[in-house]
Design a protein around this motif. Structure first.
Motif, PDB file in Angstrom:
ATOM      1  N   TYR A  71       8.510   9.726   9.514  1.00 42.91           N
ATOM      2  CA  TYR A  71       7.177   9.226   9.196  1.00 42.91           C
ATOM      3  C   TYR A  71       6.571  10.074   8.090  1.00 42.91           C
ATOM      4  O   TYR A  71       6.565  11.303   8.161  1.00 42.91           O
ATOM      5  CB  TYR A  71       6.279   9.282  10.433  1.00 42.91           C
TER       6      TYR A  71
ATOM      7  N   HIS B 205      -2.225   1.027   7.110  1.00 40.89           N
ATOM      8  CA  HIS B 205      -3.304   1.566   6.277  1.00 40.89           C
ATOM      9  C   HIS B 205      -4.362   2.060   7.247  1.00 40.89           C
ATOM     10  O   HIS B 205      -4.757   1.336   8.159  1.00 40.89           O
ATOM     11  CB  HIS B 205      -3.893   0.479   5.374  1.00 40.89           C
TER      12      HIS B 205
ATOM     13  N   ASP C 162       4.107   5.370   6.063  1.00 41.84           N
ATOM     14  CA  ASP C 162       5.392   4.831   5.607  1.00 41.84           C
ATOM     15  C   ASP C 162       6.473   5.219   6.608  1.00 41.84           C
ATOM     16  O   ASP C 162       6.798   6.397   6.762  1.00 41.84           O
ATOM     17  CB  ASP C 162       5.713   5.416   4.227  1.00 41.84           C
TER      18      ASP C 162
ATOM     19  N   ASP D 160       4.080   0.271   7.993  1.00 41.77           N
ATOM     20  CA  ASP D 160       3.357   0.914   6.891  1.00 41.77           C
ATOM     21  C   ASP D 160       1.874   0.599   7.046  1.00 41.77           C
ATOM     22  O   ASP D 160       1.328  -0.241   6.336  1.00 41.77           O
ATOM     23  CB  ASP D 160       3.880   0.420   5.539  1.00 41.77           C
TER      24      ASP D 160
ATOM     25  N   ARG E 197       9.195  -2.523   9.240  1.00 42.07           N
ATOM     26  CA  ARG E 197       8.324  -1.596   8.518  1.00 42.07           C
ATOM     27  C   ARG E 197       7.030  -1.433   9.305  1.00 42.07           C
ATOM     28  O   ARG E 197       6.450  -2.408   9.770  1.00 42.07           O
ATOM     29  CB  ARG E 197       7.988  -2.132   7.117  1.00 42.07           C
TER      30      ARG E 197
ATOM     31  N   GLU F  27       3.281  13.999   3.403  1.00 44.74           N
ATOM     32  CA  GLU F  27       4.027  13.264   2.369  1.00 44.74           C
ATOM     33  C   GLU F  27       5.494  13.672   2.382  1.00 44.74           C
ATOM     34  O   GLU F  27       6.356  12.910   1.967  1.00 44.74           O
ATOM     35  CB  GLU F  27       3.427  13.506   0.981  1.00 44.74           C
TER      36      GLU F  27
ATOM     37  N   ARG G  24      -2.211   6.028   3.762  1.00 40.57           N
ATOM     38  CA  ARG G  24      -1.136   5.035   3.807  1.00 40.57           C
ATOM     39  C   ARG G  24       0.066   5.664   4.502  1.00 40.57           C
ATOM     40  O   ARG G  24       0.557   6.715   4.087  1.00 40.57           O
ATOM     41  CB  ARG G  24      -0.708   4.602   2.401  1.00 40.57           C
TER      42      ARG G  24
END
Length: 151
Positions: free
Chosen positions: A69, A102, A90, A100, A98, A18, A88
């Motif tokens: 990332y 899943h 990003d 992004d 983008r 994150e 997820r």
């Protein structure tokens, strides 16, 4: 190791991701771990061993990104030697698109380390945004070769 301990390892990996920190993942895998990318797109294949995974998957992949990332775990389920992670991602590519995705990762542990990662994701997004795997790999290798010849 227990399922709870394995799950805590994946929680730590995604807490770091994150923030864009990939080092926790690197420290959590066996040197000979396997990364499988099932499906029917050009990226679908099996990568074996930490060196090959970095050289043939992660290096070429991350070379496409303009931003750092990041990824976050949405759900984690652990049982026995397995942890399933709904994730997820990003990031923005150098082309300004983008990416992004899943994901659903299935991690298999051995001796407290990740022995196998199976990555399920939106393969249509992979092809549309990242492009053909062989073209990406060849371009990455050409850049490495050019960089090393200029030293």
């Amino acid at each position: 190791m227990s399922a709870e301990t394995n799950k805590q390892t994946i929680e730590a990996i995604y807490a770091a991701l994150e923030r864009g920190d990939r080092s926790v993942f690197g420290a959590s895998v066996h040197p000979n771990y396997v990364w499988r990318f099932p499906g029917h797109c050009s990226w679908s294949r099996t990568f074996e061993g930490q060196v090959a995974i970095h050289r043939d998957l992660l290096g070429p992949l991350f070379s496409l990104f303009a931003t750092q990332y990041t990824a976050r775990a949405v759900n984690l389920i652990g049982e026995g030697d397995f942890v399933v992670a709904e994730v997820r991602g990003d990031v923005v590519t150098k082309k300004g698109e983008r990416y992004d995705n899943h994901y659903c990762f299935v991690f298999r542990f051995r001796d407290g380390k990740i022995a196998e990662a199976v990555e399920y994701c939106d393969t249509d997004l992979v092809e549309r945004v990242l492009g053909d795997y062989d073209e990406v790999l060849n371009a990455y290798r050409a850049r490495l070769s050019l960089d090393s010849s200029q030293e």
